[in-house]
Design a protein around this motif. Structure first.
Motif, PDB file in Angstrom:
ATOM      1  N   SER A  63       0.835  -1.201   0.000  1.00  0.00           N
ATOM      2  CA  SER A  63       0.000   0.000   0.000  1.00  0.00           C
ATOM      3  C   SER A  63       0.871   1.252   0.000  1.00  0.00           C
ATOM      4  CB  SER A  63      -0.970   0.036   1.175  1.00  0.00           C
ATOM      5  OG  SER A  63      -1.867   1.124   0.985  1.00  0.00           O
ATOM      6  N   ILE A  64       1.142   1.701  -1.177  1.00  0.00           N
ATOM      7  CA  ILE A  64       1.963   2.889  -1.385  1.00  0.00           C
ATOM      8  C   ILE A  64       1.311   3.702  -2.499  1.00  0.00           C
ATOM      9  CG2 ILE A  64       3.478   1.692  -3.023  1.00  0.00           C
ATOM     10  CD1 ILE A  64       5.823   3.386  -1.917  1.00  0.00           C
ATOM     11  N   SER A  65       1.405   4.998  -2.405  1.00  0.00           N
ATOM     12  CA  SER A  65       0.818   5.839  -3.450  1.00  0.00           C
ATOM     13  C   SER A  65       1.672   5.743  -4.717  1.00  0.00           C
ATOM     14  CB  SER A  65       0.743   7.299  -2.990  1.00  0.00           C
ATOM     15  OG  SER A  65       2.034   7.881  -2.942  1.00  0.00           O
ATOM     16  N   VAL A  66       1.040   6.001  -5.837  1.00  0.00           N
ATOM     17  CA  VAL A  66       1.771   5.995  -7.102  1.00  0.00           C
ATOM     18  C   VAL A  66       2.890   7.031  -7.050  1.00  0.00           C
ATOM     19  CG1 VAL A  66       1.590   6.426  -9.584  1.00  0.00           C
ATOM     20  CG2 VAL A  66      -0.189   5.127  -8.421  1.00  0.00           C
ATOM     21  N   ARG A  67       2.615   8.168  -6.465  1.00  0.00           N
ATOM     22  CA  ARG A  67       3.635   9.222  -6.347  1.00  0.00           C
ATOM     23  C   ARG A  67       4.843   8.744  -5.547  1.00  0.00           C
ATOM     24  NH1 ARG A  67       1.653  14.681  -4.177  1.00  0.00           N
ATOM     25  NH2 ARG A  67       1.454  15.153  -6.376  1.00  0.00           N
ATOM     26  N   ALA A 106      -3.630   4.317  -4.550  1.00  0.00           N
ATOM     27  CA  ALA A 106      -2.761   3.456  -3.749  1.00  0.00           C
ATOM     28  C   ALA A 106      -2.532   2.151  -4.508  1.00  0.00           C
ATOM     29  CB  ALA A 106      -3.398   3.172  -2.391  1.00  0.00           C
ATOM     30  N   ILE A 107      -1.327   1.652  -4.406  1.00  0.00           N
ATOM     31  CA  ILE A 107      -0.958   0.376  -5.018  1.00  0.00           C
ATOM     32  C   ILE A 107      -0.843  -0.639  -3.892  1.00  0.00           C
ATOM     33  CG2 ILE A 107       0.754  -0.825  -6.431  1.00  0.00           C
ATOM     34  CD1 ILE A 107      -0.663   1.554  -7.811  1.00  0.00           C
ATOM     35  N   ARG A 108      -1.525  -1.779  -4.072  1.00  0.00           N
ATOM     36  CA  ARG A 108      -1.493  -2.843  -3.060  1.00  0.00           C
ATOM     37  C   ARG A 108      -1.223  -4.169  -3.737  1.00  0.00           C
ATOM     38  NH1 ARG A 108      -3.851  -1.696   2.055  1.00  0.00           N
ATOM     39  NH2 ARG A 108      -3.617  -3.922   2.269  1.00  0.00           N
TER      40      ARG A 108
END
Length: 155
Positions: A63-67, A106-108
């Motif tokens: 769980s991290i933002s694309v940015r 968010a990327i998970r």
């Protein structure tokens, strides 16, 4: 014998145009060799090298933002977006709008993406063996490469 590698050869003067005197070429050749060594290992995982880098970040921090992912990998979103789409199509991750900020994605990891980590654990070991560096040399190489990256980015 190559004059650039002869024992006792003095460093070339500044401004040398000899290929073997170029640090950039040494970096380029090393990068190509290392990336080529990764290829068969990553083929077994169904990943390209850039996709592997994305997965490394996600295995470290799900769980991290694309940015933030782009910042960690030093990639523009125009480069990152196709990578993420392919990884999502492969079932390894999912992109979700953040409930607290609809503009942010968010990327998970999916369960499949998380399980791939177990198979990937052998990759760094194989690459480390191929490089043949002592732990001290490995640490020094990383330190110098990070210094080069910082210095060049700031100049």
């Amino acid at each position: 014998m190559n004059p650039a590698t002869e024992p006792g050869r003095r460093p070339a003067p500044d401004g040398s145009l000899l290929l073997d005197d170029q640090l950039c070429f040494a970096l380029y050749a090393a990068s190509r060799a290392v990336t080529a060594r990764y290829r068969p290992l990553l083929d077994e995982l169904g990943l390209t090298y850039p996709q592997y880098l994305v997965m490394l970040v996600l295995w470290e921090q799900d769980s991290i933002s694309v940015r933030d992912l782009g910042a960690a990998l030093q990639l523009e979103s125009s480069t990152l977006s196709p990578l993420l789409k392919r990884l999502e199509a492969a079932g390894l991750l999912r992109r979700e709008r953040r409930p607290d900020d609809e503009r942010s994605v968010a990327i998970r990891l999916t369960d499949t993406g998380a399980r791939l980590r177990d198979r990937a654990i052998t990759v760094p070991l194989a690459i480390g063996d191929a490089m043949g560096l002592s732990p001290e040399q490995d640490a020094l190489a990383k330190q110098l490469l990070r210094l080069i990256t910082t210095n060049v980015a700031e100049s």
